[in-house]
Design a protein around this motif. Structure first.
Motif, mmCIF file in Angstrom:
data_model
loop_
_atom_site.group_PDB
_atom_site.id
_atom_site.type_symbol
_atom_site.label_atom_id
_atom_site.label_comp_id
_atom_site.label_asym_id
_atom_site.label_seq_id
_atom_site.Cartn_x
_atom_site.Cartn_y
_atom_site.Cartn_z
ATOM 1 N N VAL A 139 124.294 23.300 -24.980
ATOM 2 C CA VAL A 139 123.819 24.653 -25.291
ATOM 3 C C VAL A 139 122.302 24.706 -25.243
ATOM 4 O O VAL A 139 121.704 25.614 -24.646
ATOM 5 N N ARG A 140 121.652 23.723 -25.843
ATOM 6 C CA ARG A 140 120.185 23.709 -25.865
ATOM 7 C C ARG A 140 119.614 23.608 -24.456
ATOM 8 O O ARG A 140 118.713 24.382 -24.074
ATOM 9 N N LEU A 141 120.116 22.670 -23.663
ATOM 10 C CA LEU A 141 119.598 22.474 -22.308
ATOM 11 C C LEU A 141 119.874 23.689 -21.431
ATOM 12 O O LEU A 141 119.027 24.077 -20.602
ATOM 13 N N SER A 142 121.025 24.316 -21.607
ATOM 14 C CA SER A 142 121.328 25.533 -20.837
ATOM 15 C C SER A 142 120.352 26.639 -21.186
ATOM 16 O O SER A 142 119.843 27.348 -20.290
ATOM 17 N N ASN A 143 120.050 26.790 -22.464
ATOM 18 C CA ASN A 143 119.105 27.827 -22.890
ATOM 19 C C ASN A 143 117.685 27.521 -22.458
ATOM 20 O O ASN A 143 116.865 28.433 -22.326
ATOM 21 N N GLU A 144 117.382 26.255 -22.239
ATOM 22 C CA GLU A 144 116.047 25.860 -21.782
ATOM 23 C C GLU A 144 115.905 25.928 -20.256
ATOM 24 O O GLU A 144 114.870 25.553 -19.721
ATOM 25 N N GLY A 145 116.949 26.398 -19.578
ATOM 26 C CA GLY A 145 116.889 26.516 -18.126
ATOM 27 C C GLY A 145 117.070 25.204 -17.402
ATOM 28 O O GLY A 145 116.559 25.027 -16.289
ATOM 29 N N GLN A 146 117.840 24.285 -18.018
ATOM 30 C CA GLN A 146 118.097 22.987 -17.398
ATOM 31 C C GLN A 146 119.608 22.783 -17.223
ATOM 32 O O GLN A 146 120.180 21.852 -17.786
ATOM 33 N N PRO A 147 120.253 23.615 -16.423
ATOM 34 C CA PRO A 147 121.717 23.516 -16.305
ATOM 35 C C PRO A 147 122.190 22.208 -15.694
ATOM 36 O O PRO A 147 123.262 21.710 -16.061
ATOM 37 N N ASP A 148 121.429 21.640 -14.776
ATOM 38 C CA ASP A 148 121.858 20.380 -14.164
ATOM 39 C C ASP A 148 121.833 19.237 -15.171
ATOM 40 O O ASP A 148 122.732 18.393 -15.186
#
Length: 308
Positions: A228-237
């Motif tokens: 969730v955190r990485l997705s919200n930070e714009g790091q989906p990969d």
């Protein structure tokens, strides 16, 4: 304790209910488990859900579990599952848990509902029963309930009832449903928080479709927190890389009839609860299944070491 709202985000872990080997409530493990979930980064908890063995508890036990969890959670929000066959039971338990400081209640539709009108009427009756001041999570889990709720029907319910502030999304396949709901909001419908279940098996994709986080009970909540955190930070990969390390165990837990046994075994192994026991009736892992889980945990650990 703050109430959940349409802006609620993050990871709400669906908590297990700890039992002693003889089936009695394990009160000490409730405290230990609550601490474990928050130490791993959970933003809140949801108790007495379907994987929390709620139907196996008496009303008095359900209230006791709620009270102890809320007290241990401090200022963290706790949502309580109050689903029941009848509205009277839902109303009684809702009043009790909200008086104890719950952040809201979660209600799944009974399996008898078949038409859109029946579903819409049911949630109108739920809101009338619990009161418009109580925040409600609508649990959409057709694989378990057998009730199919379309995006259009959900939209009608959300438009009619401002107190239904969150969707627990567990449709499968259901990614388009998230996209449909967010598209309707972009066109003017009020916002609804969307947290997703199914042990997080589609969490990276759900986050990309517009979900606000997870509400499920995978025994490694730190995975969901990181995704969730990485997705919200714009790091989906990077989020997918983290998710992939846990995916074999997530997949193994999806086996019907065995999932809770796997989850409780891992929680006990990690020290979150004392015993992996379920209250009867409930399956236990045999030696071969335990060997499978141990292998998956070992491989998962190696993958995480490579990532780090």
């Amino acid at each position: 304790m703050a109430l959940i709202t349409t802006e609620t985000k993050g990871v709400f872990v669906i908590a297990a209910t700890p039992f002693e080997d003889d089936g009695a409530l394990d009160r000490e493990s409730i405290d230990r488990m609550v601490d474990f979930y928050y130490d791993k980064g959970a933003d809140g908890l949801t108790i007495l859900g379907m994987m929390g063995e709620a139907p196996k508890l008496t009303q008095a036990e359900a209230i006791e579990v709620t009270k102890r969890t809320i007290q241990r959670s401090g200022d963290k929000p706790v949502v309580v599952g109050v689903s029941a066959p009848g509205l009277a039971a839902i109303g009684e338990l809702t009043k009790a848990v909200m008086d104890l400081g719950a952040a809201g209640v979660m209600v799944a539709p009974p399996s008898s509902l078949r038409t859109d009108d029946q579903i819409i009427t049911y949630y109108r009756n739920v809101v009338d029963t619990v009161g418009t001041e109580v925040p409600v999570v609508l649990q959409d889990f057709p694989l378990s309930t057998g009730v199919q709720i379309s995006s259009k029907t959900l939209g009608t319910i959300f438009e009619n009832h401002a107190s239904i502030v969150m969707l627990k999304h567990e449709d499968w396949p259901g990614l388009q449903k998230i996209a449909d709901l967010r598209d309707a909001e972009a066109k003017g419908r009020r916002r609804t928080s969307i947290l997703c279940g199914n042990a997080g098996v589609f969490l990276p994709e759900e986050m990309q479709r517009g979900a606000d986080g997870a509400m499920t009970g995978f025994a490694y909540p730190e995975m969901m927190v990181d995704v969730v955190r990485l997705s919200n930070e714009g790091q989906p990969d990077v989020a997918r890389d983290v998710f992939d390390a846990y995916l074999p165990l997530v997949r193994y837990e999806q086996q019907p009839g065995l999932g809770l046994a796997v989850r409780k075994y891992v929680l006990a192994k990690r020290g979150a609860i004392k015993s992996a026991a379920q209250r009867r009736p409930g399956a236990a892992l045999n030696a071969a299944a335990i060997a499978d889980v141990e292998t998956l945990i070992e491989r998962q650990t190696r993958k995480l070491e490579l990532l780090n």
